[in-house]
Design an enzyme around this catalytic site. Sequence first.
Site, short mmCIF file in Angstrom:
data_model
loop_
_atom_site.label_atom_id
_atom_site.label_comp_id
_atom_site.label_asym_id
_atom_site.label_seq_id
_atom_site.Cartn_x
_atom_site.Cartn_y
_atom_site.Cartn_z
CE LYS A 214 -3.03 3.07 0.44
NZ LYS A 214 -4.14 3.39 -0.44
CB CYS A 268 -3.73 9.06 0.05
SG CYS A 268 -5.43 8.93 0.58
N1 SAJ Z 1 -1.54 15.01 -8.93
C1 SAJ Z 1 -0.68 15.74 -9.73
N2 SAJ Z 1 -0.32 15.20 -10.93
C2 SAJ Z 1 -0.80 14.02 -11.37
C3 SAJ Z 1 -1.66 13.27 -10.56
C4 SAJ Z 1 -2.03 13.80 -9.32
O1 SAJ Z 1 -0.23 16.84 -9.37
O2 SAJ Z 1 -0.44 13.62 -12.49
C5 SAJ Z 1 -1.94 15.54 -7.60
C6 SAJ Z 1 -3.44 15.78 -7.47
O3 SAJ Z 1 -3.79 17.04 -8.00
C7 SAJ Z 1 -3.62 15.71 -5.97
C8 SAJ Z 1 -2.59 14.64 -5.55
O4 SAJ Z 1 -1.66 14.56 -6.62
O5 SAJ Z 1 -3.27 16.92 -5.34
C9 SAJ Z 1 -3.18 13.26 -5.28
O6 SAJ Z 1 -4.21 12.95 -6.21
P1 SAJ Z 1 -4.37 11.51 -6.88
O7 SAJ Z 1 -5.53 11.57 -7.78
O8 SAJ Z 1 -3.09 11.07 -7.46
O9 SAJ Z 1 -4.59 10.53 -5.66
P2 SAJ Z 1 -5.55 10.49 -4.37
O10 SAJ Z 1 -4.78 11.02 -3.21
O11 SAJ Z 1 -6.87 11.10 -4.65
O12 SAJ Z 1 -5.74 8.89 -4.24
C10 SAJ Z 1 -4.57 8.09 -4.10
C11 SAJ Z 1 -4.69 6.91 -5.10
N3 SAJ Z 1 -3.40 6.20 -5.15
C12 SAJ Z 1 -2.80 5.89 -6.31
O13 SAJ Z 1 -3.25 6.20 -7.39
C13 SAJ Z 1 -1.53 5.11 -6.23
C14 SAJ Z 1 -5.83 5.98 -4.69
O14 SAJ Z 1 -5.86 4.84 -5.53
C15 SAJ Z 1 -5.64 5.54 -3.22
O15 SAJ Z 1 -6.69 4.70 -2.79
C16 SAJ Z 1 -5.64 6.79 -2.37
O16 SAJ Z 1 -4.52 7.61 -2.77
C17 SAJ Z 1 -5.49 6.38 -0.92
O17 SAJ Z 1 -6.51 6.41 -0.22
O18 SAJ Z 1 -4.41 5.94 -0.52
#
Ligand code: SAJ
Length: 430
Positions: A214, A268
């Site tokens: 995880k 997360c």
């Molecule tokens: N972000 C970027 N660039 C990207 C992708 C995301 O700047 O290319 C930023 C987003 O704007 C945001 C942050 O990263 O601020 C996180 O967003 P996210 O969509 O990547 O992830 P979370 O936090 O909403 O959800 C993540 C997911 N983990 C992965 O994709 C590995 C989700 O599957 C998990 O269940 C969740 O964390 C968790 O609960 O751990």
Amino acid sequence: MGRKFNKVSVIGLGYIGLPTATVLANRGVEVVGVDINAKAVAEINEGRAHFHEPDLDAMLESVVKAGRLRAVTTPEASEAFLIAVPTPVSEDATPDLRYVEAAAASIALVLKAGDLVILESTSPVGTIELLSHQLGIARPDLKFPHGFGDEADILMAYCPERILPGRMMTELVENDRIIGGLNEASVSAAMALYRTFVRGQLVPTGGRTAEMVKLVENAFRDVNIAFANELSKICDHLRIDVWEVIALANHHPRVNILNPGPGVGGHCIAVDPWFIVHSANGLAPLIKTAREVNDSKPMYVVGQVAALAHPGSKIACLGLAYKADTDDLRESPAIDVVEELALAGYDIVAVEPNVTELPLRLRNKGVQQADLEAALEQSDVVVLLVDHREFKELASSSLEGKRVYDTRGVWPQFRTRSHVAPASFSIAAE
Ligand code: SAJ
């Protein structure tokens, strides 16, 4: 087929626990949701979620109406207990397990031989064993896996959630799940429970490995985003469009770079890599640096906006949520940017279509709230912080004459367009 669970308690009715409880109840299981937040419990019992997640409300209303899900503030006897409570990180980057420990303490009193205890919260490696010890101390009359292995009469597993906010109701069912048991019987019982609602693959392993998997998933994403954020600074310096660079590099069959932005938010990805760093005894410099790169991005954005603005500028900041098309403001880098700009003395108007009231820390700094049209009308500088649908669909004529800083690359007309090196650039430069 494996064991059949008729009654399951879900401890913690937040972003993970409530959708999970709802989906389980929708599969015909009697679900008792437990949360210390009496207001959330009351709302859930009326069939309403206390946060927004697409498709959650309709299913929640139907399972509550059918009497298959009810929320309470104190745990009661069940066949399985699924713990989904927050695991934040303290100021000094150490994991804060107080909610997990409190959840375990609250179920200890109602546990009986044959029950299954599952932890879903993202946790440092070793937490599920720690819970086994904690429960063993609270209930010396029962046998727990850390001391009794296959002879234990309480089954324990770590089964991390991995659903993406905004797509939770689909991913809960479709995603593969890692099932990390503390003994064989725990693995098969947990597999049987998840099989009631998961269509994806259920992959068995040990508890410690599941905990690490995880953390690794979110650290992988954090490192990749840090790479993109670092590229965005380098490309700004070299006056190249970073989004074009990434799109072109991603044409390579083995390259898949993520997108830069104003920083990494949410509860997360901005948190979990610290659990690895904290336990790695100095062996995680890359993961630590990635965290620092992403955490430093909001201040970089503030510097770039300051370079565009004049001392009396009115700045429209578009978006406060931690990512697109959500009302979730947790750990949002957009809020950090707005706060810092306000502290620097700029007159700020914020637009967040998904929330009705600005967070207190922004109101206290004199930040005003307006709808998109009004904010654009009043401002000479526009900063795009979140790629919400409303902003992506904005007509370019609305931005005419404005100085624009787009942290998400959604408005191509404002990206750097330079095919020649800037005058200040020399190949020998640092
Ligand atoms: N972000 C970027 N660039 C990207 C992708 C995301 O700047 O290319 C930023 C987003 O704007 C945001 C942050 O990263 O601020 C996180 O967003 P996210 O969509 O990547 O992830 P979370 O936090 O909403 O959800 C993540 C997911 N983990 C992965 O994709 C590995 C989700 O599957 C998990 O269940 C969740 O964390 C968790 O609960 O751990």
